[in-house]
Design a protein around this motif. Structure first.
Motif, short mmCIF file in Angstrom:
data_model
loop_
_atom_site.label_atom_id
_atom_site.label_comp_id
_atom_site.label_asym_id
_atom_site.label_seq_id
_atom_site.Cartn_x
_atom_site.Cartn_y
_atom_site.Cartn_z
N PRO A 89 3.96 -3.15 5.96
CA PRO A 89 4.89 -2.02 5.78
C PRO A 89 5.53 -1.64 7.11
O PRO A 89 4.83 -1.48 8.12
CB PRO A 89 3.98 -0.90 5.26
CG PRO A 89 2.64 -1.22 5.84
CD PRO A 89 2.55 -2.72 5.93
N GLN A 143 -4.45 6.40 3.02
CA GLN A 143 -4.01 7.78 2.76
C GLN A 143 -4.20 8.65 3.99
O GLN A 143 -3.31 9.44 4.35
CB GLN A 143 -4.76 8.37 1.58
CG GLN A 143 -4.31 9.79 1.23
CD GLN A 143 -4.99 10.35 0.00
OE1 GLN A 143 -5.86 9.72 -0.59
NE2 GLN A 143 -4.60 11.55 -0.40
N ASP A 163 -1.57 8.05 6.56
CA ASP A 163 -0.30 8.70 6.21
C ASP A 163 -0.35 10.18 6.53
O ASP A 163 0.65 10.75 7.00
CB ASP A 163 0.02 8.47 4.74
CG ASP A 163 1.45 8.88 4.42
OD1 ASP A 163 2.37 8.12 4.78
OD2 ASP A 163 1.63 9.97 3.83
N THR A 215 1.23 7.71 0.14
CA THR A 215 1.93 7.63 1.44
C THR A 215 3.24 8.41 1.42
O THR A 215 4.31 7.86 1.74
CB THR A 215 2.20 6.16 1.81
OG1 THR A 215 3.01 5.56 0.77
CG2 THR A 215 0.90 5.39 1.95
N PHE A 219 5.12 8.24 4.96
CA PHE A 219 5.77 6.95 5.19
C PHE A 219 7.03 6.85 4.35
O PHE A 219 8.12 6.50 4.86
CB PHE A 219 4.82 5.81 4.83
CG PHE A 219 5.43 4.44 5.00
CD1 PHE A 219 5.14 3.67 6.11
CD2 PHE A 219 6.30 3.89 4.05
CE1 PHE A 219 5.70 2.41 6.28
CE2 PHE A 219 6.86 2.64 4.22
CZ PHE A 219 6.56 1.91 5.33
N ASP A 220 6.93 7.16 3.07
CA ASP A 220 8.06 6.99 2.16
C ASP A 220 9.24 7.87 2.56
O ASP A 220 10.40 7.43 2.56
CB ASP A 220 7.63 7.30 0.73
CG ASP A 220 6.49 6.42 0.25
OD1 ASP A 220 6.32 5.31 0.80
OD2 ASP A 220 5.75 6.84 -0.66
N THR A 248 0.81 -1.22 0.00
CA THR A 248 0.00 0.00 0.00
C THR A 248 0.84 1.27 0.00
O THR A 248 0.29 2.36 -0.13
CB THR A 248 -0.92 0.03 1.23
OG1 THR A 248 -0.12 -0.11 2.41
CG2 THR A 248 -1.96 -1.08 1.18
N VAL A 249 2.16 1.14 0.17
CA VAL A 249 3.01 2.32 0.30
C VAL A 249 3.86 2.52 -0.95
O VAL A 249 4.13 1.57 -1.70
CB VAL A 249 3.92 2.22 1.55
CG1 VAL A 249 3.07 2.09 2.82
CG2 VAL A 249 4.89 1.05 1.45
#
Length: 431
Positions: free
Chosen positions: A286, A233, A236, A34, A37-38, A23-24
């Motif tokens: 993740p 989303q 995030d 995201t 997160f990234d 999902t990321v």
């Protein structure tokens, strides 16, 4: 044990529920939902090969709180409370001089509100045992330390994040350990729906591109995946808000952040519900670490299990790792050669699985009850996947005769891992 000073890092666990690994953005999701997160994972230590050790809510949470396999604590399925005498991360951090706080979904107690003796030793408390049963997307109720119902405004992700922001902004003379546990992107049980914030599902549906396993197998993904990703989303965005708060308080550089999830989601493609299977969609999650000791580390090259995260958090805080914990810290340790991930599965069936860099191998107990039986004395082979050639596990090789040597090797390793987890040694019958 060393004396903890205020310079010791704060520790925050940002814990989501039922979030797939892919999902990321760092795992290749095409919509770029995201960015926080990234960015944080790239700045700290991304753990690309991160897996749960039990793809069910309660058992996974017991492992993350204790560093013990669910069969060790007895919490092998949902609705089994954590034993009151069991030491948790809260106990270990408190012993190290930390203030401890829990906000969100607990799922390790016998009733609602959670009585003090079933709170795992956490000092500050704002939680529900099963948050999806006490709240809805825009109607959040949790319980404080006195057992009083507390209604919080806004979308549920934001309500929990607001509570966490208020907590970290409080003045204090000791470091804190905060466990922030969301229900999203888990479905709302009684509606079998994934309620994203208003407008998010519609916008994502216009650009939706399903992962290969969902595109091939279908399940409920065409109905549910856009709402699910809308929830991802918003999570995030909440992560970004919490980090902005830490920046404004000048706490970010002295705060260890762990982002992870209890398990993934296969959208009714592998069984009649969403998890409880050996597949990557169920077990791969993740994960990143950010903060002191993790900055600019780059991706962790090994395989990591949920069972490894408690000792890693303690090591990152400079606290002793109890000998009884069954995982290993990846804070400073290098990956092991020929390592594997051991997975226990309950409720849908009694299963045991092994995940190596190339192979996925599962055995099950056809005569066992996934609800009543914690483990078994005899299993049979059920699944074999070559993850190099088939990363989304669309071709079960278990009955292919040319892989007999592979199955024999994996069978031996799985039996070793079962024994190392403290379970009685079973027999495994080749298919």
């Amino acid at each position: 044990m060393r004396t903890t000073m205020i310079s010791s890092p704060n520790v925050i666990v940002f814990f989501t529920d039922q979030q797939r690994w892919d999902t990321v953005g760092l795992h290749g999701h095409p919509l770029g939902l995201t960015p926080n997160f990234d960015r944080l994972a790239q700045a700290g230590m991304f753990v690309p090969n991160s897996f749960t050790c039990q793809p069910v809510c309660g058992p996974a949470r017991s492992a993350l709180q204790t560093g013990l396999y669910p069969t060790t604590t007895g919490c092998f399925r949902n609705d089994i409370p954590l034993p009151p005498e069991q030491k948790t991360l809260a106990h270990h951090f408190a012993k190290g001089g930390y203030e401890t706080s829990y906000i969100g979904k607990w799922h390790l107690a016998s009733r609602e509100p959670v009585p003090p003796e079933q709170r795992g030793g956490y000092q500050h408390w704002l939680a529900s045992n099963i948050l999806e049963f006490t709240s809805y997307a825009y109607d959040t109720t949790m319980f404080n330390a006195a057992g009083e119902a507390v209604k919080l405004p806004g979308y549920r992700v934001d309500a929990l994040t607001d509570a966490a922001i208020r907590y970290v902004a409080q003045p204090r003379d000791k470091p804190y350990f905060l466990f922030l546990s969301f229900i999203e992107p888990h479905h709302q049980n009684e509606f079998d729906d994934y309620p994203a914030p208003v407008g998010y599902e519609e916008r994502i549906r216009e650009k939706m591109e399903l992962p290969p396993d969902l595109a091939m197998l279908g399940g409920s993904s065409s109905e549910h995946y856009p709402g699910y990703m809308g929830m991802v989303q918003r999570l995030d965005e909440a992560l970004g808000r919490l980090v902005d708060t830490l920046i404004s308080l000048k706490q970010l550089d002295n705060t260890v952040i762990l982002f992870t999830s209890d398990h993934g989601c296969h959208f009714k493609t592998r069984n009649k519900e969403y998890k409880r299977s050996c597949h990557e969609a169920s077990i791969r999650v993740p994960t990143f670490f950010h903060g002191p000791g993790f900055m600019n580390r780059g991706p962790y090259e090994g395989l990591a299990s949920l069972i490894d995260l408690p000792p890693t958090l303690l090591a990152a805080a400079g606290l002793p790792v109890p000998d009884e914990m069954q995982g290993r810290s990846i804070f400073r340790d290098s990956p092991l050669e020929n390592e594997s991930i051991f997975v226990q599965i309950s409720e849908s069936h009694v299963g045991r699985a092994l995940r190596t860099r190339r192979w996925k191998y599962e055995v099950g107990g056809p005569e066992l009850s996934g609800w009543d039986d914690m483990n078994g004395s005899a299993y049979v082979e059920t699944h074999l996947y070559d993850l190099e050639k088939d990363p989304y596990e669309l071709d079960n090789l278990c009955t292919h005769g040319e892989f007999e040597d592979v199955r024999e090797s994996l069978r031996t390793e799985l039996l070793r891992r079962i024994a190392d987890a403290g379970e009685p040694l079973p027999t495994i019958t080749p298919i």
